[in-house]
Scaffold this active site. Structure first.
Site, mmCIF file in Angstrom:
data_model
loop_
_atom_site.group_PDB
_atom_site.id
_atom_site.type_symbol
_atom_site.label_atom_id
_atom_site.label_comp_id
_atom_site.label_asym_id
_atom_site.label_seq_id
_atom_site.Cartn_x
_atom_site.Cartn_y
_atom_site.Cartn_z
ATOM 1 C CG ASP A 13 -2.040 -0.975 1.131
ATOM 2 O OD1 ASP A 13 -2.676 -0.998 0.058
ATOM 3 O OD2 ASP A 13 -2.288 -1.720 2.097
ATOM 4 C CB ALA A 236 8.431 0.970 6.479
ATOM 5 C CE LYS A 237 4.559 0.451 0.592
ATOM 6 N NZ LYS A 237 5.417 -0.045 -0.473
ATOM 7 N NE ARG A 238 9.500 -2.127 9.607
ATOM 8 C CZ ARG A 238 10.213 -1.910 8.504
ATOM 9 N NH1 ARG A 238 9.774 -2.351 7.340
ATOM 10 N NH2 ARG A 238 11.360 -1.270 8.561
#
Ligand code: GLU
Length: 288
Positions: A13, A236-238
């Site tokens: 995403d 980051a996506k995390r």
């Protein structure tokens, strides 16, 4: 007509930093009377997923961004990359490279060569040496660069001069390399304004040199600041709640707007409110 573009890789995403870059790419294009294109950079077949392509385009639309069709996919443009590579090879501007990553990392370099740059090992092999090496492993194809340095114009940072490497154009497994695809696509699509994250600043001189070698017009660039998390690492996506899976478009706009010092909550309002050539070059620290 000239164009700007946003070129995401569909490997996850889009996070707030990517969304901010997309909004700025749209703004630079529209504020300079260019078309705005979206290109799906799905050359990496392992990491690219059609569901991320869909969610990325949906997210851009949810922010109110519009783009000029068609959306092109790099995975469908192999013929263009092969044709460009064939032109360079016919002009004597490529060579076969048999080096492993390890060999390149361990190679002895000229005193001022940048770390990690290609040491030139396979540039001048004889046909006999190449024939022998071909039996060991399939070669990558590299650009035979004839300049050490190249200068690009960045609309935010001024003139940037950087190292020109013997870029890999096709990998040993036969896949066309990202640097070749980006340059060929920008040229073929009439892109002459490249707005993207500052992580790609170092790649710009070699890409611009490759474009020059292919006879393509020079682009201008705007490498926009990266988004960092509270620890100062690249977002980051995390990182928690940084995509439109967890944020409404309005919440995303309010965070991105605040980072740019504007109240705008739509592309059109932003166009009226912000001069993109005046944005801060400081990284955006996303704390929430
Ligand atoms: N596809 C690249 C990325 O997602 C961007 C390449 C470019 O803008 O030139 O990081």
């Amino acid at each position: 007509m000239s164009a700007g573009r946003f070129a995401p890789s569909p490997s996850g995403d889009l996070h707030l930093g990517n969304l901010r870059t997309a909004i700025l790419a749209w703004l630079f294009a529209r504020a300079s009377g260019r078309r705005f294109l979206v290109r799906v950079e799905d050359l990496d077949r392992q990491r690219s997923r059609p569901e991320f392509e869909r969610s990325q385009l949906d997210d851009l639309a949810a922010l109110g961004l519009t783009w000029d069709p068609p959306v092109v996919r790099q995975s469908e443009r192999d013929d263009l990359y092969a044709a460009a590579l064939a032109r360079l090879t016919a002009a004597g501007l490529t060579f076969e490279c048999f080096c492993t990553r390890r060999e390149i990392a361990d190679a002895v370099r000229a005193p001022h060569a940048p770390p990690g740059s290609y040491p030139g090992t396979c540039r001048d092999l004889t046909e006999t040496q190449r024939a022998a090496k071909r039996t060991e492993r399939p070669p990558a194809i590299r650009l035979r660069a004839e300049a050490d340095e190249w200068t690009v114009r960045d609309e935010l940072r001024g003139e940037i001069t950087g190292h020109v490497d013997d870029l890999v154009l096709r990998r040993g497994d036969g896949a066309h390399a990202y640097n070749l695809a980006v340059v060929v696509d920008d040229g073929e699509q009439g892109v002459d304004q490249v707005v993207r994250g500052a992580d790609l600043l170092d790649a710009a001189p070699a890409q611009a040199y490759l474009a020059h070698t292919l006879g393509l017009p020079a682009s201008t660039y705007a490498h926009v600041p990266l988004a960092l998390n509270a620890e100062g690492r690249r977002l980051a996506k995390r990182d928690r709640a940084v995509t439109l899976r967890d944020l409404t478009p309005d919440e995303a706009w309010s965070l991105i707007g605040a980072s740019l010092g504007v109240r705008a909550r739509s592309p059109e309002a932003l166009l009226a409110e912000l001069d993109p050539w005046k944005i801060s070059l400081d990284p955006w620290i996303v704390t929430r």
